[in-house]
Scaffold this motif. Sequence first.
Motif, short mmCIF file in Angstrom:
data_model
loop_
_atom_site.label_atom_id
_atom_site.label_comp_id
_atom_site.label_asym_id
_atom_site.label_seq_id
_atom_site.Cartn_x
_atom_site.Cartn_y
_atom_site.Cartn_z
N ILE A 188 0.78 -1.19 -0.22
CA ILE A 188 -0.45 -0.21 0.02
C ILE A 188 0.66 1.22 -0.02
O ILE A 188 1.85 0.89 0.01
CB ILE A 188 -1.03 -0.23 1.38
N TRP A 189 0.47 2.47 -0.04
CA TRP A 189 1.04 3.80 -0.65
C TRP A 189 1.05 3.89 0.62
O TRP A 189 0.15 4.71 1.44
CB TRP A 189 1.04 4.40 -1.86
N ILE A 190 1.73 5.03 1.35
CA ILE A 190 1.61 5.88 2.81
C ILE A 190 1.85 7.54 1.97
O ILE A 190 3.81 7.02 1.45
CB ILE A 190 3.08 5.06 3.67
N GLU A 191 1.27 7.72 2.15
CA GLU A 191 1.50 9.76 1.46
C GLU A 191 2.93 10.42 2.17
O GLU A 191 3.50 9.88 3.48
CB GLU A 191 0.93 10.22 1.62
N GLY A 192 3.42 11.34 1.90
CA GLY A 192 5.05 11.68 2.40
C GLY A 192 4.27 12.10 4.06
O GLY A 192 2.97 12.60 4.33
N GLU A 193 5.82 12.20 5.08
CA GLU A 193 5.19 12.75 5.80
C GLU A 193 6.35 13.87 5.98
O GLU A 193 7.05 14.04 5.60
CB GLU A 193 5.91 11.44 7.09
N TRP A 194 6.28 14.73 7.22
CA TRP A 194 6.63 15.74 8.01
C TRP A 194 7.57 15.23 8.82
O TRP A 194 6.42 15.19 9.76
CB TRP A 194 5.88 16.78 7.79
N VAL A 199 4.81 0.03 1.37
CA VAL A 199 4.88 -1.12 2.84
C VAL A 199 3.90 -2.21 2.55
O VAL A 199 2.97 -1.73 1.61
CB VAL A 199 4.90 -0.02 3.73
N LEU A 200 4.62 -3.24 3.07
CA LEU A 200 3.48 -4.13 3.62
C LEU A 200 2.65 -3.21 4.50
O LEU A 200 3.28 -3.57 5.63
CB LEU A 200 4.34 -5.39 3.83
N PRO A 201 1.24 -4.13 4.35
CA PRO A 201 0.54 -4.00 5.42
C PRO A 201 0.70 -4.71 6.44
O PRO A 201 1.18 -6.07 6.12
CB PRO A 201 -0.64 -3.28 4.75
N LYS A 202 0.37 -4.13 8.01
CA LYS A 202 0.46 -5.03 9.02
C LYS A 202 -0.74 -5.60 8.99
O LYS A 202 -2.16 -4.59 8.99
CB LYS A 202 0.71 -4.38 10.18
N ARG A 203 -1.19 -7.16 9.52
CA ARG A 203 -2.43 -7.47 10.05
C ARG A 203 -2.61 -7.26 10.90
O ARG A 203 -2.41 -7.16 12.03
CB ARG A 203 -1.30 -9.47 9.46
N TYR A 225 -4.12 -4.25 10.86
CA TYR A 225 -4.24 -3.01 11.50
C TYR A 225 -4.22 -1.89 9.70
O TYR A 225 -3.67 -2.52 8.78
CB TYR A 225 -2.59 -2.21 11.77
N VAL A 226 -4.19 -0.81 10.71
CA VAL A 226 -4.88 0.29 9.03
C VAL A 226 -4.35 1.53 9.22
O VAL A 226 -4.08 1.83 11.02
CB VAL A 226 -6.09 0.72 9.62
N TRP A 227 -3.94 2.45 7.97
CA TRP A 227 -2.77 3.15 8.29
C TRP A 227 -3.59 4.02 8.63
O TRP A 227 -4.63 4.68 8.12
CB TRP A 227 -1.81 2.93 7.07
N VAL A 228 -3.40 4.97 9.19
CA VAL A 228 -3.86 6.38 9.65
C VAL A 228 -3.02 7.60 9.64
O VAL A 228 -1.92 7.55 9.84
CB VAL A 228 -4.34 6.93 11.05
N PRO A 229 -3.61 8.55 8.38
CA PRO A 229 -2.37 9.13 7.87
C PRO A 229 -2.44 10.81 8.34
O PRO A 229 -2.58 10.61 9.88
CB PRO A 229 -2.56 10.04 6.56
N GLY A 230 -0.64 10.88 8.76
CA GLY A 230 -0.61 12.23 9.45
C GLY A 230 -1.13 13.26 8.83
O GLY A 230 -1.78 13.16 8.14
N HIS A 231 -1.00 13.79 9.78
CA HIS A 231 -2.33 15.44 9.13
C HIS A 231 -1.18 16.84 10.58
O HIS A 231 -1.07 16.06 11.26
CB HIS A 231 -3.56 15.41 10.38
N TRP A 232 -1.52 17.76 10.19
CA TRP A 232 -1.28 19.82 10.93
C TRP A 232 -2.50 19.12 11.69
O TRP A 232 -3.39 19.55 11.52
CB TRP A 232 -0.92 20.19 10.26
N LYS A 233 -1.99 19.72 13.48
CA LYS A 233 -2.48 20.22 14.71
C LYS A 233 -2.58 21.49 14.57
O LYS A 233 -1.55 22.36 14.70
CB LYS A 233 -2.82 19.25 15.61
#
Length: 101
Positions: free
Chosen positions: A49-55, A70-74, A76-84
Amino acid sequence: MKKNFSKVLFVFAIAMGMHFTSGAQMYVKVRPAETVVVTRPPAPSARHIWIEGEWVWRGGAYVREPGRWVLPKRGYVWVPGHWKSTRRGWYWIPGHWRRGR
């Protein structure tokens, strides 16, 4: 003996410093502008799966690291990074794996 103790203490101090700074939130008044979307390279396999770039905080400023496959972890789901946004300024919450349902 005293020399070995000094070495162990030095290594411990470095490790603790890395531990405390790795989780620190670095605030900026203006968040970095979003970068132009780059073309994804071909996936290594159909399972990746594609993981977007990170800061990341480097050299006193946020810099953009490129996305990656990356290969996904069985289970688990990927939570994208974000600005707060806070009263202190903006900080980046890194993407992470979260246990799926």
